[in-house]
Scaffold this active site. Sequence first.
Site, short mmCIF file in Angstrom:
data_model
loop_
_atom_site.label_atom_id
_atom_site.label_comp_id
_atom_site.label_asym_id
_atom_site.label_seq_id
_atom_site.Cartn_x
_atom_site.Cartn_y
_atom_site.Cartn_z
CE1 TYR A 150 -3.75 2.63 0.93
CE2 TYR A 150 -2.04 3.34 2.47
CZ TYR A 150 -3.29 3.51 1.79
OH TYR A 150 -4.08 4.71 2.03
CE LYS A 154 -3.30 5.76 -0.96
NZ LYS A 154 -4.46 6.37 -1.92
#
Length: 244
Positions: A150, A154
């Site tokens: 994740y 980002k």
Amino acid sequence: MSRLDGKTAVVTGGATGIGFASAKRFIEEGAFVFLFGRTQSALDKAVAKLGPNARAVAGSINETADLDRLFAAVRKERGKVDILLANAAISEPTPLGQIASDQFDRVFGANVKGLLLTVQGALPLMGEGGSIILTGSSASVKAFPNFSLYAATKAAVRSFARSWTPELADRGIRVNVLSPGGTRTEKALELMGDEGVAALAKATPVGRIADPDEIGAVAAFLASSDSSFIAGSEVFADGGIAQV
């Protein structure tokens, strides 16, 4: 407040959480908002709460045909996009050594490819004064166990904002990243549980996690002319967790 009077906003992942809170704030400040998400029933509930200045289109950010339907609806009713909050994302916490190939494709597909397709779909409807807000995360700069996949997505989102800012400068469109810390959304509470929330709140300098409305307020600032000299930046609304 009327900082966004007459503006048209599109919010992906807008049925719940930060997306919904941001849409609510946009409307309170005068905008007309289109929500985009995967679940029609959740979108219907959101529109019912938001009132007559909200519309919803169901679809996936990974499907160009779905995005085409979204922006065709915007063009037909409003003719333009002034604000794009590319907020839709997924997180599947997994320790290194257990990350599967299809999981990588799924998370990067939603958080990076889907975001790219969303922005490209909106651009033909955007002009001078447009604001593109990409939802990032404090996880891109601060390590959290099991969140490496994740976090990498980002970090890619942050890179997009840097690259797109000079590309869109001649069109008068600003691109910025809004990076929350721990936020009290349904997904986050489900993911972390009570113990995880308590631990994250303790690790956050302000001593708690955020309410989604607090993140929505920052989104409204980035959407408005109050942030007219902010471009290519990452604005952290994280209670200080990635700052000190």
